[in-house]
Design an enzyme around this catalytic site. Structure first.
Site, PDB file in Angstrom:
ATOM      1  N   LYS A  28      14.419  83.832   6.837  1.00  0.00           N
ATOM      2  CA  LYS A  28      14.931  82.562   7.366  1.00  0.00           C
ATOM      3  C   LYS A  28      16.382  82.320   6.954  1.00  0.00           C
ATOM      4  CE  LYS A  28      10.609  79.979   8.081  1.00  0.00           C
ATOM      5  NZ  LYS A  28       9.723  78.909   7.579  1.00  0.00           N
ATOM      6  N   HIS A  57      13.117  86.047  12.071  1.00  0.00           N
ATOM      7  CA  HIS A  57      13.088  85.999  10.612  1.00  0.00           C
ATOM      8  C   HIS A  57      12.177  87.066  10.023  1.00  0.00           C
ATOM      9  CE1 HIS A  57       9.360  83.504  10.906  1.00  0.00           C
ATOM     10  NE2 HIS A  57       9.154  83.810   9.641  1.00  0.00           N
ATOM     11  N   HIS A  88       3.780  88.936   8.533  1.00  0.00           N
ATOM     12  CA  HIS A  88       3.010  87.713   8.289  1.00  0.00           C
ATOM     13  C   HIS A  88       2.814  86.856   9.534  1.00  0.00           C
ATOM     14  CE1 HIS A  88       7.022  85.887   7.691  1.00  0.00           C
ATOM     15  NE2 HIS A  88       6.459  84.707   7.885  1.00  0.00           N
TER      16      HIS A  88
HETATM   17  P1  C2E Z   1       6.413  77.385   9.042  1.00  0.00           P
HETATM   18  O1  C2E Z   1       6.767  75.953   9.265  1.00  0.00           O
HETATM   19  O2  C2E Z   1       6.338  77.868   7.644  1.00  0.00           O
HETATM   20  O3  C2E Z   1       5.036  77.660   9.769  1.00  0.00           O
HETATM   21  C1  C2E Z   1       4.347  78.853   9.573  1.00  0.00           C
HETATM   22  C2  C2E Z   1       3.258  79.036  10.589  1.00  0.00           C
HETATM   23  O4  C2E Z   1       2.275  78.012  10.460  1.00  0.00           O
HETATM   24  C3  C2E Z   1       3.715  78.951  12.042  1.00  0.00           C
HETATM   25  O5  C2E Z   1       4.265  80.154  12.478  1.00  0.00           O
HETATM   26  C4  C2E Z   1       2.398  78.645  12.737  1.00  0.00           C
HETATM   27  O6  C2E Z   1       1.603  79.821  12.843  1.00  0.00           O
HETATM   28  C5  C2E Z   1       1.701  77.735  11.758  1.00  0.00           C
HETATM   29  N1  C2E Z   1       1.979  76.346  12.121  1.00  0.00           N
HETATM   30  C6  C2E Z   1       2.842  75.482  11.532  1.00  0.00           C
HETATM   31  N2  C2E Z   1       2.794  74.278  12.150  1.00  0.00           N
HETATM   32  C7  C2E Z   1       1.884  74.388  13.145  1.00  0.00           C
HETATM   33  C8  C2E Z   1       1.380  73.473  14.146  1.00  0.00           C
HETATM   34  O7  C2E Z   1       1.774  72.298  14.222  1.00  0.00           O
HETATM   35  N3  C2E Z   1       0.433  73.967  15.002  1.00  0.00           N
HETATM   36  C9  C2E Z   1      -0.032  75.241  14.936  1.00  0.00           C
HETATM   37  N4  C2E Z   1      -0.962  75.652  15.793  1.00  0.00           N
HETATM   38  N5  C2E Z   1       0.438  76.122  14.017  1.00  0.00           N
HETATM   39  C10 C2E Z   1       1.377  75.704  13.145  1.00  0.00           C
HETATM   40  P2  C2E Z   1       5.214  80.198  13.742  1.00  0.00           P
HETATM   41  O8  C2E Z   1       4.693  79.309  14.820  1.00  0.00           O
HETATM   42  O9  C2E Z   1       5.439  81.615  14.092  1.00  0.00           O
HETATM   43  O10 C2E Z   1       6.558  79.574  13.250  1.00  0.00           O
HETATM   44  C11 C2E Z   1       7.371  80.235  12.312  1.00  0.00           C
HETATM   45  C12 C2E Z   1       8.393  79.331  11.754  1.00  0.00           C
HETATM   46  O11 C2E Z   1       9.206  78.836  12.827  1.00  0.00           O
HETATM   47  C13 C2E Z   1       7.841  78.072  11.102  1.00  0.00           C
HETATM   48  O12 C2E Z   1       7.482  78.330   9.772  1.00  0.00           O
HETATM   49  C14 C2E Z   1       9.025  77.140  11.216  1.00  0.00           C
HETATM   50  O13 C2E Z   1       9.996  77.407  10.220  1.00  0.00           O
HETATM   51  C15 C2E Z   1       9.616  77.507  12.548  1.00  0.00           C
HETATM   52  N6  C2E Z   1       9.140  76.632  13.627  1.00  0.00           N
HETATM   53  C16 C2E Z   1       8.087  76.856  14.459  1.00  0.00           C
HETATM   54  N7  C2E Z   1       8.004  75.855  15.358  1.00  0.00           N
HETATM   55  C17 C2E Z   1       8.996  74.992  15.080  1.00  0.00           C
HETATM   56  C18 C2E Z   1       9.437  73.754  15.686  1.00  0.00           C
HETATM   57  O14 C2E Z   1       8.875  73.259  16.680  1.00  0.00           O
HETATM   58  N8  C2E Z   1      10.527  73.146  15.132  1.00  0.00           N
HETATM   59  C19 C2E Z   1      11.178  73.682  14.048  1.00  0.00           C
HETATM   60  N9  C2E Z   1      12.240  73.030  13.537  1.00  0.00           N
HETATM   61  N10 C2E Z   1      10.807  74.842  13.475  1.00  0.00           N
HETATM   62  C20 C2E Z   1       9.719  75.489  13.994  1.00  0.00           C
HETATM   63 FE    FE Z   2       7.392  82.976   8.595  1.00  0.00          FE
HETATM   64 FE    FE Z   3       5.944  80.078   5.140  1.00  0.00          FE
END
Ligand code: C2E
Ligand code: FE
Ligand code: FE
Ligand code: SIN
Ligand code: SIN
Ligand code: SIN
Length: 528
Positions: free
Chosen positions: A382, A407, A433
């Protein structure tokens, strides 16, 4: 050893470090390259950014008016921080050719690249943006000076982060190879010589250096008399001699100044490093003829000194050096946390869940422990994602999420290729991951057991914790909602066997959640 640990990671402004610095290194400008066939773009960009400074450093502009010129200029300036790159120049795809050349042929993964296209409709190939680590992409019309400013800050910050990681990684590798030799060499003298040799070659210093000490390896009748423990270059034959009998007065004066004050001396033509080893014995490393040293170089010097101190203490070396590695890894992990607004406890809880699941899945204590230590690095990539995306307080657009997905690959690149098992496992976790059991994950779309067991475990731990925590883009879910989601994704997002093991341990999970709770007051703070 507690005291020596503190010495390992002296901060750059540590009072124990006295710096007689020459300005040049510290005011070294950030190189920003403008690549565009329209001269006007160069003029406007330079004008809009004139007088701009970031972290007390100016910008130095480089200009190329064609893709071919840009390739040559980038080869000449591998330390370019940021490139504004036009897509259509002498050919439709000249800019994209430059991108491929930089990443593949020049092997430059550090330089941040911002693509600029002339017409809004003419987006660059998505493939290129994903594969070649493009930092940002903008149409020229949206390049107002405010947006330009934001892009430059985000780009330079990402570059600076990558630079720090790269430096730490190099240092870590040096430590690891130096420590491997500790077990082979017979004598302290040869060990010290080895360390001095590595130190001067790593930092490109002169090869005239020695180390002296008054500890148990240099014991004398007079408690505080310093003897030369080992030397290299012009000091090779000085080993074993009392410093007063071997060295000229000016060097003796420096050594006495360092030992009396407990401070390092960085002078124009020599370095004197002071460090303590067991029982409070003072030691000095002296290097002739130096060049300008950056703060990273100085950190490395401290790490080397600690390594020598550890050897002097002659205690369980294996354990201590492993701890050194772990601390460096933790430091790198902490760096990632400072970029995204997640709490330090997120990575700690993820580490605990990983360990619990690893043991439940039958991995042995050693493997589970390695996973636990590596898990905090899962999102290190990240640091390569622009702030505007990483900390966006709302849902990402599809394009932004595509960038975000990078990332995992950035993390793998940063961590792979070392000889350390801990870093290898960290690289696997960073890479895998976000793979899904059903094959719909990223970056490679691996399926089922193709995904490394470490990746499958971390996926569960990470998502479980992310859902139950507030994020800049979403509120936290209730614990019942989180468990319902985990169960629902059995065999889809997650390995069904591992999910069963996970869900069978709700009590233990709740205990971990409770012991590593987020406290609003400590949010975003670096753990130390
Ligand atoms: P993170 O916030 O550490 O989230 C890690 C993973 O947790 C996400 O991987 C997803 O699999 C799950 N997760 C987190 N929040 C939700 C949710 O509300 N619903 C569901 N179904 N799963 C959730 P993912 O989706 O591959 O995202 C990777 C990273 O991308 C996230 O890490 C975050 O840093 C960013 N990200 C994803 N979506 C958003 C978003 O809408 N806005 C922002 N600002 N960042 C996002
Ligand atoms: Fe991640
Ligand atoms: Fe994480
Ligand atoms: C495209 O070339 O398909 C547009 C780029 C994108 O989807 O991000
Ligand atoms: C990787 O994902 O980079 C390595 C794969 C593995 O070792 O399982
Ligand atoms: C392993 O223990 O590394 C293999 C087990 C698995 O892939 O599920």
């Amino acid at each position: 050893m507690a005291d020596d640990d503190a010495l390992l990671f002296a901060e750059e402004d540590d009072p124990a470090t006295q710096v007689v610095r020459s300005k040049e290194k510290f005011s070294k400008p950030w190189k920003v390259m403008i690549v565009d066939d329209e001269p006007e773009v160069h003029t406007i960009t330079r004008l809009a950014l004139s007088g701009f400074r970031f972290e007390d450093r100016d910008l130095e502009f480089l200009s190329a008016y064609s893709g071919e010129k840009a390739k040559a200029l980038l080869a000449e300036h591998p330390d370019t921080a940021l490139v504004f790159l036009d897509v259509v120049m002498e050919t439709e795809n000249a800019g994209l050719d430059v991108v491929r050349h930089v990443r593949n042929t020049l092997g430059n993964t550090m330089t941040r690249i911002i693509l600029r296209t002339g017409q809004p409709g003419q987006a660059p190939e998505r493939q290129v943006i994903l594969e070649y680590d493009i930092n940002d992409y903008k149409t020229k019309t949206e390049f107002t000076s405010r947006k330009l400013f934001t892009s430059v800050v985000a780009g330079l910050r990402a570059y600076a982060d990558l630079e720090i990681i790269e430096q730490n990684r190099n240092g870590l590798e040096q430590i690891i190879s130096a420590s491997a030799s500790i077990f082979k060499v017979q004598s302290m003298e040869r060990f010290v010589q080895g360390v001095l040799t590595q130190l001067v070659s790593l930092l490109k210093l002169s090869s005239n250096a020695f180390c002296c000490g008054s500890g148990r390896f240099a014991r004398d009748n007079g408690a505080d008399r310093l003897r030369i423990l080992a030397g290299i270059g012009g000091y090779t034959d000085y080993s074993g001699r009392l410093i007063e009998e071997a060295l000229p007065q000016n060097i003796l004066d420096d050594i006495h100044a360092a030992t009396a004050s407990g401070k390092d001396i960085f002078a124009d033509d020599h370095i004197v490093l002071f460090f303590l080893s067991g029982g409070g014995a003072g030691n000095v490393i002296y290097v002739d003829g130096t060049r300008d040293l950056s703060v990273f170089d100085k950190d490395l010097l401290r790490i080397f000194c600690s390594n020598v101190a550890i050897a002097f203490d002659n205690i369980t070396l294996a354990t201590e050096l492993e701890r050194t590695q772990k601390e460096v890894v933790e430091r790198i992990g902490a760096l990632a946390e400072t970029r995204s607004e997640e709490t330090g406890n997120h990575v700690r809880r993820v580490a605990e869940y990983c360990y619990m699941l690893a043991r439940a899945a039958g991995l042995d204590e050693n493997e589970a422990q390695t996973l636990k230590e590596a898990a905090p690095m899962h999102d290190i990539g990240k640091v390569g994602i622009p702030d505007s995306i990483l900390n966006k307080p709302e849902k990402l657009t599809r394009e932004e999420f595509e960038v975000m997905k990078d990332h995992s690959s950035i993390g793998r690149r940063l961590l792979s290729g070392s000889s350390s098992r801990l870093l290898d496992v960290s690289a696997i976790i960073a890479h895998e991951h976000h793979e899904r059991y059903d094959g719909k994950g990223y970056p490679r779309g691996l399926k089922g057991k193709e995904i490394n067991i470490f990746g499958r475990i971390t996926a569960i731990a990470d998502v479980f914790d992310a859902l139950g925590s507030p994020r800049c883009y979403k509120p936290e879910w209730s614990i019942d909602e989180v468990f319902a989601y985990m169960e629902e994704q059995r065999g889809k997002q997650f390995d069904p066997d591992l999910i069963d093991l996970f869900l069978a341990r709700k009590e233990e999970i709740m205990e971990i959640r409770e012991s590593f709770k987020d406290h609003p007051a400590t949010r975003g703070e670096l753990e130390n």
